[in-house]
Design a protein around this motif. Structure first.
Motif, PDB file in Angstrom:
ATOM      1  N   LEU A 264       6.258  -7.796 -11.329  1.00  8.59           N
ATOM      2  CA  LEU A 264       6.506  -6.373 -11.527  1.00  8.59           C
ATOM      3  C   LEU A 264       6.888  -5.770 -10.185  1.00  8.59           C
ATOM      4  N   ARG A 265       7.916  -4.927 -10.185  1.00  7.43           N
ATOM      5  CA  ARG A 265       8.376  -4.288  -8.949  1.00  7.43           C
ATOM      6  C   ARG A 265       8.029  -2.807  -8.990  1.00  7.43           C
ATOM      7  N   MET A 266       7.415  -2.342  -7.909  1.00  9.08           N
ATOM      8  CA  MET A 266       6.975  -0.945  -7.846  1.00  9.08           C
ATOM      9  C   MET A 266       7.497  -0.292  -6.586  1.00  9.08           C
ATOM     10  N   LEU A 267       7.810   0.999  -6.707  1.00 13.17           N
ATOM     11  CA  LEU A 267       8.387   1.753  -5.598  1.00 13.17           C
ATOM     12  C   LEU A 267       7.567   3.015  -5.345  1.00 13.17           C
ATOM     13  N   SER A 268       7.240   3.239  -4.084  1.00  4.92           N
ATOM     14  CA  SER A 268       6.635   4.503  -3.657  1.00  4.92           C
ATOM     15  C   SER A 268       7.722   5.295  -2.946  1.00  4.92           C
ATOM     16  N   ALA A 269       8.285   6.281  -3.650  1.00  6.21           N
ATOM     17  CA  ALA A 269       9.414   7.067  -3.119  1.00  6.21           C
ATOM     18  C   ALA A 269       8.865   8.277  -2.372  1.00  6.21           C
ATOM     19  N   GLY A 270       9.129   8.327  -1.068  1.00  5.40           N
ATOM     20  CA  GLY A 270       8.526   9.359  -0.240  1.00  5.40           C
ATOM     21  C   GLY A 270       7.114   8.946   0.130  1.00  5.40           C
ATOM     22  N   CYS A 271       6.995   7.742   0.688  1.00  3.78           N
ATOM     23  CA  CYS A 271       5.668   7.133   0.898  1.00  3.78           C
ATOM     24  C   CYS A 271       4.940   7.690   2.108  1.00  3.78           C
ATOM     25  N   SER A 272       5.603   8.520   2.919  1.00  3.31           N
ATOM     26  CA  SER A 272       4.986   9.137   4.090  1.00  3.31           C
ATOM     27  C   SER A 272       4.372   8.070   4.997  1.00  3.31           C
TER      28      SER A 272
ATOM     29  N   SER B 252       5.143  -6.717  -6.503  1.00  6.33           N
ATOM     30  CA  SER B 252       5.660  -6.410  -5.174  1.00  6.33           C
ATOM     31  C   SER B 252       5.805  -4.893  -5.092  1.00  6.33           C
ATOM     32  N   VAL B 253       5.531  -4.342  -3.913  1.00  2.00           N
ATOM     33  CA  VAL B 253       5.546  -2.893  -3.723  1.00  2.00           C
ATOM     34  C   VAL B 253       6.447  -2.553  -2.550  1.00  2.00           C
ATOM     35  N   THR B 254       7.298  -1.555  -2.724  1.00  2.00           N
ATOM     36  CA  THR B 254       8.194  -1.084  -1.666  1.00  2.00           C
ATOM     37  C   THR B 254       7.924   0.393  -1.414  1.00  2.00           C
ATOM     38  N   GLY B 255       7.865   0.768  -0.147  1.00  2.00           N
ATOM     39  CA  GLY B 255       7.712   2.177   0.225  1.00  2.00           C
ATOM     40  C   GLY B 255       8.934   2.656   0.977  1.00  2.00           C
ATOM     41  N   ILE B 256       9.459   3.835   0.615  1.00  2.00           N
ATOM     42  CA  ILE B 256      10.621   4.391   1.316  1.00  2.00           C
ATOM     43  C   ILE B 256      10.317   5.816   1.747  1.00  2.00           C
TER      44      ILE B 256
ATOM     45  N   LEU C 113     -11.585   4.535  13.161  1.00  2.00           N
ATOM     46  CA  LEU C 113     -10.241   3.954  13.152  1.00  2.00           C
ATOM     47  C   LEU C 113     -10.300   2.598  12.445  1.00  2.00           C
ATOM     48  N   PHE C 114      -9.430   2.439  11.437  1.00  2.00           N
ATOM     49  CA  PHE C 114      -9.459   1.235  10.618  1.00  2.00           C
ATOM     50  C   PHE C 114      -8.038   0.741  10.373  1.00  2.00           C
ATOM     51  N   ARG C 115      -7.910  -0.585  10.291  1.00  2.00           N
ATOM     52  CA  ARG C 115      -6.610  -1.187  10.000  1.00  2.00           C
ATOM     53  C   ARG C 115      -6.701  -1.971   8.685  1.00  2.00           C
ATOM     54  N   ILE C 116      -5.671  -1.819   7.867  1.00  2.00           N
ATOM     55  CA  ILE C 116      -5.648  -2.522   6.580  1.00  2.00           C
ATOM     56  C   ILE C 116      -5.516  -4.016   6.813  1.00  2.00           C
ATOM     57  N   LYS C 117      -6.247  -4.780   6.039  1.00  2.00           N
ATOM     58  CA  LYS C 117      -6.214  -6.238   6.168  1.00  2.00           C
ATOM     59  C   LYS C 117      -4.829  -6.777   5.810  1.00  2.00           C
ATOM     60  N   GLY C 118      -4.515  -7.899   6.399  1.00  2.00           N
ATOM     61  CA  GLY C 118      -3.203  -8.504   6.208  1.00  2.00           C
ATOM     62  C   GLY C 118      -2.883  -8.844   4.770  1.00  2.00           C
ATOM     63  N   THR C 119      -3.911  -9.166   3.974  1.00  2.00           N
ATOM     64  CA  THR C 119      -3.667  -9.506   2.567  1.00  2.00           C
ATOM     65  C   THR C 119      -3.049  -8.339   1.802  1.00  2.00           C
ATOM     66  N   VAL C 120      -3.374  -7.115   2.220  1.00  2.00           N
ATOM     67  CA  VAL C 120      -2.794  -5.924   1.586  1.00  2.00           C
ATOM     68  C   VAL C 120      -1.426  -5.631   2.180  1.00  2.00           C
ATOM     69  N   CYS C 121      -1.343  -5.665   3.501  1.00  2.00           N
ATOM     70  CA  CYS C 121      -0.084  -5.324   4.180  1.00  2.00           C
ATOM     71  C   CYS C 121       1.073  -6.216   3.734  1.00  2.00           C
ATOM     72  N   LYS C 122       0.770  -7.483   3.501  1.00  2.00           N
ATOM     73  CA  LYS C 122       1.828  -8.424   3.120  1.00  2.00           C
ATOM     74  C   LYS C 122       2.467  -8.080   1.783  1.00  2.00           C
ATOM     75  N   GLN C 123       1.775  -7.289   0.984  1.00  2.00           N
ATOM     76  CA  GLN C 123       2.289  -6.953  -0.346  1.00  2.00           C
ATOM     77  C   GLN C 123       3.263  -5.772  -0.331  1.00  2.00           C
ATOM     78  N   VAL C 124       3.390  -5.107   0.818  1.00  3.05           N
ATOM     79  CA  VAL C 124       4.209  -3.893   0.889  1.00  3.05           C
ATOM     80  C   VAL C 124       5.364  -4.079   1.870  1.00  3.05           C
ATOM     81  N   GLU C 125       6.540  -3.715   1.418  1.00  3.91           N
ATOM     82  CA  GLU C 125       7.739  -3.693   2.280  1.00  3.91           C
ATOM     83  C   GLU C 125       8.156  -2.239   2.459  1.00  3.91           C
ATOM     84  N   PHE C 126       8.479  -1.846   3.689  1.00  3.64           N
ATOM     85  CA  PHE C 126       8.883  -0.473   3.966  1.00  3.64           C
ATOM     86  C   PHE C 126      10.357  -0.420   4.348  1.00  3.64           C
TER      87      PHE C 126
END
Length: 521
Positions: free
Chosen positions: A120-128, A153-157, A196-209
């Protein structure tokens, strides 16, 4: 465009007051609109002015004309200004009902229609700054566990390059974690220090900006064939024409039967016949259906489409929408097509004249007489919806809540988009201390008219009393913004003695926001 270096010769001794006097926003509106499509109407004048003055002060510029020329020639500075003007109120799992809808209803339905190995492909349009696309991934991981990596897969623009960099760094402070469960923070984030926190790599890898202006003539080939698009709280930056253009472009990115999710206050603005407005589990969203007929795109030829209110036998109970319902349908045929015989009616007996008299009786608290006269009006003209809502208002004041509720439902049967009827149902539920039903009815009011400040106000009050401070603050903020436009009288009610002075609404909201800020800090 050339890069800018600060020029001390451009600086001047003008005071902030002098600068404000000579600051003509029109050319700034024009260049921003022409270069990136963002629109700043009168309601957002303060945002534009403050942004320009902030950048001028930082650069040591005193002359607005010089800064305007700089914007025309320096791409970096233009981007800096746009970044400042498009700061979004964003945080993880904002509007959690949308993420529950995503994981419990939309995704399961779409997975069932996909081939086994098809993602499934998902898009966050205006992902800030990225909170939304990362929230999508975390919600899916909570639902599907480790298998989520191969299912989606998730894409943010976004147009904002500064926000884009923050999203890619994936580091956030406490402001982004409002209403975020602590157990999920330790599960999906690494601590980098105090707050201050950083998202784990397992989450980051799922998102393309991808950096993209939604109003670009063409989109990259990679932005195609999405199943779900989140497009929330973005359209406020566009004028009506650009809203339509963007909505059309996003629709083209969706697969057949794909979904587009917008914020509740933007629902009606996008109902322009391009996609079907549907309701699932009390949430309104759009679905792309290639077989939409002309009759389903518009309620009436030439009329403004409005969402169809859901019929229910007990409006105080929440709906359980097992299947999505198409919201727009053709109006029902008239009950009778028999010609009406013309009769002479004296001017004093016309429904409108009688209505004014009934309203005067209600305002004089002569409720019984008002109800009798309203019944006479309805007998003359059963389609006179204002008579029903006036009667319901009077019955509320008489503490006849069941009768008032029934009158509202009759009105909705005759006009399924009657704003006042839904507002009154919300007030009835609030009097009964049924917060869930009240919230539902006030939200339905906003689907009909997103600028209805009194619905936002009552939603804020309910959230405040329930201790939902962030939500309350956000709704009070919307009320103050709407009231600045000068539409305090456009509350949607014909007659309802409010429990607060009308001219004190803005003061009351600001007071409550001040108190909420103290509790939130």
């Amino acid at each position: 465009m050339s890069r800018h270096t600060s020029d001390t010769s451009l600086r001047g001794p003008r005071s902030a007051a002098t600068q404000e006097r000579v600051l003509d926003l029109s050319p700034f509106r024009d260049i921003i609109k022409n270069l990136c499509g963002l629109s700043f109407d009168e309601a957002r004048t303060a945002t534009l002015k403050n942004g320009i003055q902030s950048r001028m002060s930082l650069l040591g510029l005193a002359c607005p004309a010089r800064y305007l020329e700089l914007l025309k020639g320096d791409e970096d500075e233009f981007n800096n200004l746009v970044s400042l003007l498009t700061i979004n109120e964003t945080y993880f799992f904002r509007d959690p009902a949308h993420f529950q809808l995503l994981t419990e209803r939309l995704v399961p339905a779409l997975i069932a229609s996909k081939k086994p190995a098809e993602r499934l492909r998902m898009l966050s349009a205006g992902c800030s700054t990225g909170e939304e696309p990362y929230s999508i991934v975390m919600a899916l991981m909570e639902k599907y566990g480790e298998s989520a990596r191969n299912l989606f897969s998730v894409t943010g623009i976004d147009i904002d390059s500064s926000a884009f960099e923050i999203a890619k760094r994936a580091c956030y402070n406490g402001h982004s974690f409002r209403e975020f469960p602590e157990d999920l923070k330790s599960k999906y984030f690494d601590s980098l220090g105090p707050d201050l926190f950083r998202i784990k790599g397992t989450v980051c890898k799922q998102v393309e900006f991808q950096l993209l202006n939604l109003l670009s003539e063409t989109y990259p080939v990679s932005l195609q064939n999405f199943d779900i698009i989140f497009y929330r709280n973005v359209a406020i930056y566009f004028d009506a024409e650009d809203q339509k253009t963007t909505f059309s472009k996003l629709s083209a990115l969706l697969n057949e039967n794909g979904y587009l999710v917008v914020s509740s206050t933007e629902t009606l603005a996008h109902n322009i016949g391009i996609m079907s407005l549907i309701e699932i589990d009390n949430q309104f969203l759009y679905q792309k259906k290639l077989d939409i007929g002309i009759g389903n795109r518009r309620t009436e030829s030439g009329s403004e489409p409005r969402p169809r209110a859901s019929g229910r036998s007990n409006p105080a109970s929440r709906r359980s929408a097992v299947t999505a319902r198409t919201v727009h349908q053709d109006r029902a045929a008239p009950l009778s097509t028999k010609p009406v015989e013309k009769t002479e009616v004296s001017e004093q007996r016309r429904p409108n004249c009688l209505f004014d008299k009934a309203l005067s009786l209600a305002e004089a608290k002569k409720y019984d007489q008002a109800v009798d006269l309203i019944d006479a009006i309805i007998a003359q003209d059963p389609s006179f919806c204002k008579a029903y809502t006036l009667k319901a208002s009077v019955l509320i004041n008489m503490k006849e809540l069941d009768k008032a509720e029934g009158t509202c439902l009759i009105c909705i049967q005759k006009d399924q988009w009657c704003l006042e009827a839904f507002l009154l149902l919300g007030m009835i539920a609030k009097i009964r201390n049924d917060d869930e039903a009240a919230l539902q009815h006030f939200k339905e009011s906003l689907y009909i008219q997103s600028s209805c400040w009194i619905a936002h106000f009552y939603i804020a009050e309910i959230h405040r009393l329930r201790g939902e401070l962030n939500r309350a603050y956000r709704e009070y903020e919307i009320v103050t913004t709407l009231l600045k436009k000068g539409n305090i009288k456009e509350h949607g009610l014909t007659f309802f003695p409010l429990s607060f002075p009308m001219d004190q609404i803005a003061h009351l909201c600001n007071h409550n926001m001040t108190q909420l800020r103290k509790k939130l800090t």
